[in-house]
Design a protein around this motif. Structure first.
Motif, short mmCIF file in Angstrom:
data_model
loop_
_atom_site.label_atom_id
_atom_site.label_comp_id
_atom_site.label_asym_id
_atom_site.label_seq_id
_atom_site.Cartn_x
_atom_site.Cartn_y
_atom_site.Cartn_z
N GLY A 99 -15.25 30.16 -4.04
CA GLY A 99 -14.13 30.03 -4.96
C GLY A 99 -14.60 29.54 -6.30
N LEU A 100 -13.68 28.96 -7.06
CA LEU A 100 -14.05 28.32 -8.30
C LEU A 100 -14.91 27.11 -7.98
CD1 LEU A 100 -10.63 28.46 -10.18
CD2 LEU A 100 -12.58 30.03 -10.40
N LEU A 101 -15.79 26.75 -8.90
CA LEU A 101 -16.77 25.71 -8.60
C LEU A 101 -16.10 24.40 -8.17
CD1 LEU A 101 -19.68 24.77 -8.47
CD2 LEU A 101 -19.57 24.30 -10.92
N ARG A 102 -15.07 23.99 -8.89
CA ARG A 102 -14.41 22.73 -8.54
C ARG A 102 -13.84 22.78 -7.12
NH1 ARG A 102 -10.11 19.94 -12.48
NH2 ARG A 102 -12.04 19.58 -13.60
N SER A 103 -13.26 23.92 -6.77
CA SER A 103 -12.64 24.02 -5.44
C SER A 103 -13.69 24.07 -4.34
CB SER A 103 -11.74 25.26 -5.37
OG SER A 103 -12.51 26.46 -5.35
N VAL A 104 -14.84 24.64 -4.65
CA VAL A 104 -15.93 24.68 -3.68
C VAL A 104 -16.44 23.27 -3.41
CG1 VAL A 104 -18.36 25.33 -3.50
CG2 VAL A 104 -16.65 27.06 -4.08
N VAL A 105 -16.49 22.45 -4.42
CA VAL A 105 -16.99 21.08 -4.28
C VAL A 105 -15.95 20.16 -3.65
CG1 VAL A 105 -17.83 19.07 -5.53
CG2 VAL A 105 -18.61 21.35 -6.19
N ASP A 106 -14.68 20.31 -4.01
CA ASP A 106 -13.68 19.36 -3.49
C ASP A 106 -13.01 19.85 -2.21
OD1 ASP A 106 -11.06 20.10 -5.97
OD2 ASP A 106 -11.66 21.20 -4.18
N GLY A 107 -13.42 21.03 -1.74
CA GLY A 107 -12.96 21.49 -0.45
C GLY A 107 -11.65 22.25 -0.46
N THR A 108 -11.15 22.58 -1.61
CA THR A 108 -9.88 23.31 -1.69
C THR A 108 -10.09 24.81 -1.88
OG1 THR A 108 -9.71 22.93 -4.07
CG2 THR A 108 -8.67 21.31 -2.62
N ALA A 109 -11.31 25.27 -1.72
CA ALA A 109 -11.61 26.70 -1.90
C ALA A 109 -10.75 27.56 -0.98
CB ALA A 109 -13.09 26.96 -1.63
N ASN A 110 -10.48 28.78 -1.45
CA ASN A 110 -9.61 29.68 -0.68
C ASN A 110 -10.31 30.33 0.50
OD1 ASN A 110 -7.34 29.30 -2.29
ND2 ASN A 110 -7.92 30.92 -3.71
N TYR A 111 -11.61 30.48 0.40
CA TYR A 111 -12.33 31.27 1.41
C TYR A 111 -13.33 30.40 2.17
CZ TYR A 111 -10.41 34.88 -1.59
OH TYR A 111 -9.57 35.66 -2.33
N TRP A 112 -13.25 30.52 3.48
CA TRP A 112 -14.11 29.73 4.38
C TRP A 112 -14.63 30.62 5.51
CZ3 TRP A 112 -15.14 24.47 3.82
CH2 TRP A 112 -14.41 23.82 2.81
N GLY A 113 -15.84 30.29 5.95
CA GLY A 113 -16.36 30.93 7.14
C GLY A 113 -15.89 30.21 8.39
N GLN A 114 -16.34 30.72 9.54
CA GLN A 114 -15.90 30.16 10.82
C GLN A 114 -16.77 29.00 11.29
OE1 GLN A 114 -17.90 32.69 10.55
NE2 GLN A 114 -19.49 32.29 12.06
N GLY A 115 -17.91 28.81 10.65
CA GLY A 115 -18.78 27.69 10.98
C GLY A 115 -19.93 28.05 11.90
N THR A 116 -21.01 27.29 11.80
CA THR A 116 -22.15 27.44 12.67
C THR A 116 -22.63 26.05 13.07
OG1 THR A 116 -24.32 28.51 12.95
CG2 THR A 116 -23.85 27.59 10.78
N GLN A 117 -22.94 25.87 14.35
CA GLN A 117 -23.31 24.56 14.86
C GLN A 117 -24.78 24.25 14.60
OE1 GLN A 117 -21.37 22.13 16.71
NE2 GLN A 117 -23.21 20.91 16.30
N VAL A 118 -25.03 23.07 14.08
CA VAL A 118 -26.39 22.56 13.93
C VAL A 118 -26.47 21.27 14.74
CG1 VAL A 118 -28.04 21.55 12.33
CG2 VAL A 118 -26.74 23.57 11.66
N THR A 119 -27.44 21.23 15.64
CA THR A 119 -27.65 20.05 16.47
C THR A 119 -29.08 19.58 16.29
OG1 THR A 119 -26.03 20.85 18.09
CG2 THR A 119 -27.53 19.09 18.78
#
Length: 122
Positions: A99-119
């Motif tokens: 998303g826009l840089l500010r939204s990417v940093v503050d977590g309000t971005a519109n687009y997200w992936g489903q996640g990947t686990q790191v252990t």
């Protein structure tokens, strides 16, 4: 619209390395800032790293500075997170966003992936 798919997570020993990838669909990938967040068990989601649309500017959480490196390849529509010197406290599900840089940093971005686990095991 942008769809994001993370990969590269897994199990690694303390001090080891992993490289996460986030592949994006959509012709407008290169116009978005990209970032990584993580959520550890029982904890709030937290910012990890971000990169501007051009790749010219990068930002990191203090907890990962000097150990993690974010980069992007706009020709491949992919953003990467190189994680070195991993610690047990890095264990989390890692999500990329766009998303826009500010939204990417503050977590309000519109687009997200489903996640990947790191252990990270000690």
């Amino acid at each position: 619209q942008v769809q994001l798919v993370e990969s590269g997570g897994g199990l690694v020993q303390t001090g080891g390395s992993l490289r996460l990838s986030c592949a994006a669909s959509g012709r407008t990938f290169s116009s978005y800032a990209m970032g990584w967040f993580r959520r550890a068990p029982g904890k709030e989601r937290e910012f990890v790293a971000a990169i501007s649309w051009s790749g010219g500017s990068t930002y990191y959480a203090d907890s990962v500075k000097g150990r993690f490196t974010i980069s992007r390849d706009n020709a491949k529509n992919t953003v990467y997170l190189q994680m070195n010197s991993l610690k047990s406290e890095d264990t989390a599900v890692y999500y990329c966003n766009a998303g826009l840089l500010r939204s990417v940093v503050d977590g309000t971005a519109n687009y997200w992936g489903q996640g990947t686990q790191v252990t990270v095991s000690s």
